[in-house]
Design a protein around this motif. Structure first.
Motif, PDB file in Angstrom:
ATOM      1  N   GLU A 188       0.839  -1.192   0.000  1.00  0.00           N
ATOM      2  CA  GLU A 188       0.000   0.000   0.000  1.00  0.00           C
ATOM      3  C   GLU A 188       0.875   1.244   0.000  1.00  0.00           C
ATOM      4  OE1 GLU A 188      -3.990   1.770   2.223  1.00  0.00           O
ATOM      5  OE2 GLU A 188      -2.891   0.088   3.097  1.00  0.00           O
ATOM      6  N   VAL A 189       0.626   2.121  -0.957  1.00  0.00           N
ATOM      7  CA  VAL A 189       1.385   3.359  -1.075  1.00  0.00           C
ATOM      8  C   VAL A 189       0.488   4.508  -0.658  1.00  0.00           C
ATOM      9  CG1 VAL A 189       2.596   4.916  -2.640  1.00  0.00           C
ATOM     10  CG2 VAL A 189       2.763   2.432  -2.965  1.00  0.00           C
ATOM     11  N   ASN A 190       0.861   5.171   0.412  1.00  0.00           N
ATOM     12  CA  ASN A 190       0.107   6.333   0.879  1.00  0.00           C
ATOM     13  C   ASN A 190       0.432   7.529  -0.010  1.00  0.00           C
ATOM     14  OD1 ASN A 190      -0.811   8.643   2.386  1.00  0.00           O
ATOM     15  ND2 ASN A 190      -0.933   7.308   4.179  1.00  0.00           N
ATOM     16  N   THR A 191      -0.604   8.155  -0.547  1.00  0.00           N
ATOM     17  CA  THR A 191      -0.373   9.273  -1.474  1.00  0.00           C
ATOM     18  C   THR A 191       0.232  10.484  -0.774  1.00  0.00           C
ATOM     19  OG1 THR A 191      -2.670   9.980  -1.155  1.00  0.00           O
ATOM     20  CG2 THR A 191      -2.210   8.580  -3.051  1.00  0.00           C
ATOM     21  N   ASP A 192       0.272  10.438   0.549  1.00  0.00           N
ATOM     22  CA  ASP A 192       0.830  11.568   1.295  1.00  0.00           C
ATOM     23  C   ASP A 192       2.263  11.306   1.744  1.00  0.00           C
ATOM     24  OD1 ASP A 192       0.375  14.182   2.282  1.00  0.00           O
ATOM     25  OD2 ASP A 192       0.254  13.390   4.322  1.00  0.00           O
ATOM     26  N   CYS A 193       2.831  10.153   1.372  1.00  0.00           N
ATOM     27  CA  CYS A 193       4.211   9.884   1.780  1.00  0.00           C
ATOM     28  C   CYS A 193       5.169  10.767   0.983  1.00  0.00           C
ATOM     29  CB  CYS A 193       4.556   8.404   1.592  1.00  0.00           C
ATOM     30  SG  CYS A 193       4.738   7.901  -0.132  1.00  0.00           S
ATOM     31  N   SER A 194       6.378  10.945   1.496  1.00  0.00           N
ATOM     32  CA  SER A 194       7.321  11.907   0.902  1.00  0.00           C
ATOM     33  C   SER A 194       7.679  11.550  -0.532  1.00  0.00           C
ATOM     34  CB  SER A 194       8.584  11.993   1.760  1.00  0.00           C
ATOM     35  OG  SER A 194       9.153  10.700   1.927  1.00  0.00           O
ATOM     36  N   CYS A 195       7.875  10.265  -0.814  1.00  0.00           N
ATOM     37  CA  CYS A 195       8.252   9.860  -2.175  1.00  0.00           C
ATOM     38  C   CYS A 195       7.107  10.141  -3.148  1.00  0.00           C
ATOM     39  CB  CYS A 195       8.619   8.377  -2.197  1.00  0.00           C
ATOM     40  SG  CYS A 195       9.092   7.776  -3.838  1.00  0.00           S
ATOM     41  N   GLU A 196       5.893   9.801  -2.740  1.00  0.00           N
ATOM     42  CA  GLU A 196       4.739   9.994  -3.636  1.00  0.00           C
ATOM     43  C   GLU A 196       4.468  11.475  -3.845  1.00  0.00           C
ATOM     44  OE1 GLU A 196       1.866   8.578  -6.247  1.00  0.00           O
ATOM     45  OE2 GLU A 196       3.571   7.606  -5.274  1.00  0.00           O
ATOM     46  N   ARG A 197       4.704  12.270  -2.825  1.00  0.00           N
ATOM     47  CA  ARG A 197       4.500  13.719  -2.975  1.00  0.00           C
ATOM     48  C   ARG A 197       5.475  14.327  -3.966  1.00  0.00           C
ATOM     49  NH1 ARG A 197       4.224  14.065   2.682  1.00  0.00           N
ATOM     50  NH2 ARG A 197       6.159  15.269   2.670  1.00  0.00           N
ATOM     51  N   SER A 198       6.581  13.635  -4.207  1.00  0.00           N
ATOM     52  CA  SER A 198       7.560  14.135  -5.176  1.00  0.00           C
ATOM     53  C   SER A 198       6.975  14.182  -6.584  1.00  0.00           C
ATOM     54  CB  SER A 198       8.802  13.235  -5.184  1.00  0.00           C
ATOM     55  OG  SER A 198       9.396  13.195  -3.909  1.00  0.00           O
ATOM     56  N   PHE A 199       6.008  13.319  -6.821  1.00  0.00           N
ATOM     57  CA  PHE A 199       5.399  13.270  -8.153  1.00  0.00           C
ATOM     58  C   PHE A 199       4.198  14.219  -8.180  1.00  0.00           C
ATOM     59  CE2 PHE A 199       7.714   9.316  -7.799  1.00  0.00           C
ATOM     60  CZ  PHE A 199       8.362   9.243  -9.030  1.00  0.00           C
ATOM     61  N   ASP A 200       4.533  15.470  -8.374  1.00  0.00           N
ATOM     62  CA  ASP A 200       3.480  16.477  -8.469  1.00  0.00           C
ATOM     63  C   ASP A 200       3.067  16.644  -9.926  1.00  0.00           C
ATOM     64  OD1 ASP A 200       5.570  17.877  -9.645  1.00  0.00           O
ATOM     65  OD2 ASP A 200       5.849  19.246  -7.958  1.00  0.00           O
ATOM     66  N   TYR A 201       2.231  17.629 -10.182  1.00  0.00           N
ATOM     67  CA  TYR A 201       1.701  17.860 -11.525  1.00  0.00           C
ATOM     68  C   TYR A 201       2.821  18.027 -12.554  1.00  0.00           C
ATOM     69  CZ  TYR A 201      -0.755  20.270 -15.330  1.00  0.00           C
ATOM     70  OH  TYR A 201      -1.243  20.643 -16.558  1.00  0.00           O
TER      71      TYR A 201
END
Length: 856
Positions: free
Chosen positions: A728-741
């Motif tokens: 499960e990948v939390n969309t609020d984790c630091s790595c996932e937040r790196s992928f912005d628009y």
């Protein structure tokens, strides 16, 4: 009347169940269940809003089903349909998108038939000349072969008439409209029942049925079809008021009585007869003529078959029902008709993807349920339907079919497709007598005859694209079992073997029929891309290219767990399949969708395979290193890559090495790891070339080749098991937040750049994407970025249009263009002529990028 009330009037399953239990509805009960249905559709609205609207529209407590049904049908016609000078009915442009949603639940012929009845009235069977004129003047231009109306727009009409359209992405199976499937199911109940058994134990099909109504099964649906057929006969008997058989007299001879009128006991009897066990003990016999449809058909025999099509007859029946409904006081007739329409609309929902059924898994349920199989055993009707109008909308139809692994099946399938195409050509000739003479002169019997006798009697050109099927590697789910570990070979071992057998079958076909290339123009791979990626099909595409084929397309980026996965899949298709100039990508939604839309609709977390997450990050990291991206972002991604690499491979590999290993996935593991043994003396040249590539890859990059070997689980199958485990990948984790628009857009533009540099095109399928992807309206579709008419720059790419599975999506190619035109003008803000200019650009793209017999 609001669209929701119209929809609920024809899909309320509680009303349908009441008819099934009791054979009737009382007004109090219907008032309650209609409110409850609307309550479910609008959960955020207070009760008083729904109740007040219903009270304003209907006096349900003091009214009847007869009046209610008349009101709803009238509202359906008035809200959406507008007449034209030539007798054809079209859809008002302002309501076209809403109409497209409506007809997923309510078959479009209901609105068209009501409009025809309202404007022209019903013509009885008494006067032969009048009924013939009615069919020729009013039914032929409207519902000869298609019940899908379009918009009223002279710009679109002129464009289509001048240039004609090219449907460059259409699956021949899945294209029949609801009415044709419905008629075939009623007319061939035994064959229909037999075909349905193939999907009896399919879990996806069970999900489809239960999603529409809890407890609904195939057997129950077949029972309801028997009821619908009997109700249809009841309705026809009362409408046409034929002399009906009465019960036996004392001398066991039947007498006749005129003026049959439906009673509620007749509906009860129909319910009993549909239940075989209950029918054994039935004591009541209905007083109606059971073979009424044959009788009506005989009275229509003087009308030519080209005008008296199954669809025209179906429209005529509905017009008769609706006209009689307006003039009768028989409540039992109204309830029998409402009952019949409820069953028909439920049938519609089981073959047309609904607006709340997102994702390819939902779509696949409609391809598995076999409801279309009887109607789609022949193709001629579909050629007529897809060409839409008498003048013909299409110049070129690139029909896709799934080839078999054995030669006889492929011969049989192609013979049916081409034989029906030949019959279509004959039937479209203007002079019927000339058509019959030519048919006798050129009557083809074998596939060889059909390929040799390629007389183009019509403007519609047919080419075929064979599409291989993506299938799930089920063995990966069983790797926790010791016996599966011992028998493990490589990823998608079974599918790879099946694909090779299919390729050999097609190769044998082309060797036997040297002019097969006059029709078979290209190759594709379709079905659920979550089941198998481009790497599985890479060896097959290479061997086809070695055999002289150059026209390739591939379904990619249509559905995806994570947007990164979808973007990566499109890149893999381009690179692993070595797609070149003139080739295409099917769908490509992932490289077009606005990342904000995707982010806003996926929720707070994503469940994804651990290895897929690793591959996505490796792909993204490699290409982001070439962009002006913050070092902190790259550091976060690299750290996550090492962690996931340790989890999967038990070693924290660096991103660059993992990327080099990823690039090797185009190789054939059956050859790379000696899973299939070959004697050197018997090797084909393409196999020798493949082995040489493998040797070079292993020699020049041993570390990457070792990871590639681990990826396939050749030395340790538990690696595959760990790769396939869900995380499960939390969309609020630091790595996932790196992928912005901006980051997502960079990756999308990187892939679009590859497509542009190779002079490829993308097949865009708006309605299909709105149903399967994350969109809620056509204005959100990414095609407008690709056309360069939005503020988003750098997204332009050549676009061609297709209808995909027009029967499942209740569309056709003309209406796909209509949606684009209206959105360009009303939502994007282009002027009238700017919008039509963009549309013409898409049409001309179809001429450029359609597959041609002689490639470069």
């Amino acid at each position: 009347m609001p669209a929701n009330i119209i929809k609920e009037s024809f899909r309320n399953t509680e009303a349908l169940l009441s008819y099934l239990r009791n054979g009737r509805l009382n007004n109090d009960e219907f008032s309650r269940i209609l409110f409850q249905g609307l309550r479910r559709r609008t959960p955020s609205a207070p009760d008083h809003i729904i109740k007040n609207r219903l009270k304003r529209l209907f006096d349900l407590e003091n009214s009847t089903i007869l009046k209610f049904l008349n009101d709803v049908l009238t509202s359906l016609e008035e809200r959406y349909v507008e007449p034209t000078h030539n007798g054809q009915f079209l859809i008002e442009s302002k309501n076209f998108a809403e109409w497209q949603e409506l007809i997923t639940e309510v078959p479009p012929l209901l609105a068209v038939a009501k409009a025809l009845q309202k404007k022209h009235d019903f013509i009885s069977l008494v006067d032969k000349s009048d009924i013939k004129q009615f069919f020729e003047r009013f039914l032929k231009p409207q519902v000869r072969y298609s019940a899908l109306p379009s918009i009223k727009d002279p710009r679109l009409d002129e464009l289509i008439e001048r240039l004609k359209l090219d449907d460059l992405h259409i699956h021949l199976n899945g294209s029949s409209e609801i009415e044709l499937v419905w008629v075939s199911a009623l007319q061939k109940p035994q064959q229909f029942s037999k075909e349905l058994k193939w999907a009896e134990n399919n879990d996806l099909v069970k999900e489809l049925y239960s999603a529409d109504e809890i407890g609904l099964t195939q057997q129950e649906q077949l029972k309801r079809l028997r009821i619908a057929g009997a109700l249809r006969r009841l309705l026809l008997n009362e409408v046409f008021n034929q002399e009906q058989p009465k019960c036996d007299d004392v001398n066991n001879k039947k007498t006749l009585s005129k003026g049959f009128e439906i009673q509620f006991k007749d509906i009860e009897y129909v319910n009993h007869r549909a239940d075989f066990e209950a029918a054994k003990n039935a004591t009541f016999a209905a007083l109606y003529y059971a073979d009424i449809e044959t009788l009506v058909s005989k009275k229509l025999e003087h009308i030519t078959p080209e005008v008296r099509t199954p669809l025209a007859i179906e429209a005529y029946y509905l017009i008769a029902f609706f006209d009689y409904l307006e003039n009768t006081k028989n409540e039992a007739f109204a309830q029998a008709l409402h009952y019949y329409l409820l069953i028909k609309c439920q049938f519609n929902r089981l073959i047309v993807q609904q607006t709340n059924q997102y994702g390819f898994d939902q779509f696949q349920k409609f391809t598995f349920n076999e409801i279309r199989s009887v109607a789609e055993k022949e193709y001629q009707t579909r050629y007529h339907q897809l060409n839409y109008s008498d003048l013909g909308d299409l110049d070129y139809l690139e029909g896709r079919f799934a080839p078999s692994r054995d030669l006889p099946s492929n011969i049989k399938r192609l013979r049916t497709i081409l034989s029906d195409y030949k019959c279509y050509q004959f039937s479209e000739l203007r002079a019927h007598s000339q058509s019959e003479n030519l048919r006798k002169k050129h009557d083809p019997f074998s596939l060889s005859d059909l390929l040799t006798d390629k007389n183009n009697f019509t403007s519609l050109k047919l080419s075929l694209v064979a599409h291989f099927i993506k299938r799930e590697d089920k063995r990966t789910r069983e790797l926790n079992r010791e016996d599966k570990k011992l028998s493990w070979q490589c990823r998608h071992y079974e599918l790879r073997n099946q694909l090779e057998k299919t390729r050999r079958s097609l190769n044998a076909l082309s060797e036997r029929y040297t002019n097969l290339g006059d029709y078979l123009y290209g190759f594709d791979a379709a079905a659920n891309e979550l089941d198998a990626g481009p790497e599985v099909f890479a060896p097959i595409f290479r061997r086809l290219r070695t055999s002289g084929y150059h026209n390739f397309t591939y379904h990619a980026g249509e559905d995806y767990v994570h947007l990164l996965s979808g973007i990566r899949t499109v890149a893999e298709a381009i690179d692993f399949l070595d797609l070149k100039t003139g080739n295409r990508i099917g769908h490509g939604t992932a490289v077009g969708i606005n990342p904000k839309i995707w982010r806003g609709r996926i929720g707070d977390s994503i469940v994804i395979k651990r290895g897929e997450r690793l591959d996505d990050l490796v792909f993204a990291y490699k290409h982001l290193c070439e962009e002006s991206i913050s070092g902190r972002v790259l550091h976060l991604i690299a750290a996550e890559i090492r962690r996931l690499s340790l989890d999967v491979y038990k070693k924290a590999y660096e991103p660059d090495l993992l990327f080099e290993a990823w690039k090797l996935r185009y190789l054939d593991p059956l050859l790379a790891f000696g899973i299939k043994r070959y004697k050197d003396t018997y090797l084909r040249n393409d196999i020798k070339d493949e082995l040489e590539k493998i040797e070079i890859a292993e020699r020049e990059n041993k570390d990457a080749f070792l990871i590639y070997k681990k990826y396939h689980g050749v030395t340790d199958s538990t690696i595959v098991f760990r790769y396939e485990e869900l995380v499960e990948v939390n969309t609020d984790c630091s790595c996932e937040r790196s992928f912005d628009y901006e980051v997502f857009r960079l990756l999308q533009k990187y892939v679009i750049g590859k497509i542009n540099r190779r002079h490829m095109a993308i097949e865009s399928l708006p309605t299909s994407n709105v149903r399967i992807s994350f969109y809620e309206h056509y204005r959100e579709h990414h095609i407008f970025d690709w056309l360069g008419v939005t503020d988003e720059k750098g997204m332009e790419v050549p676009v061609v249009l297709g209808s995909d599975d027009p029967g499942i999506f209740a569309t056709n190619l003309r209406n796909e263009y209509a949606h684009i035109l209206l959105t360009l003008e009303n939502d994007i803000g282009l002027s009238s002529m700017e919008a039509i200019t963009k549309l013409e650009q898409i049409v001309r793209n179809g001429k450029i990028w359609r597959f041609k017999k002689l490639s470069y």
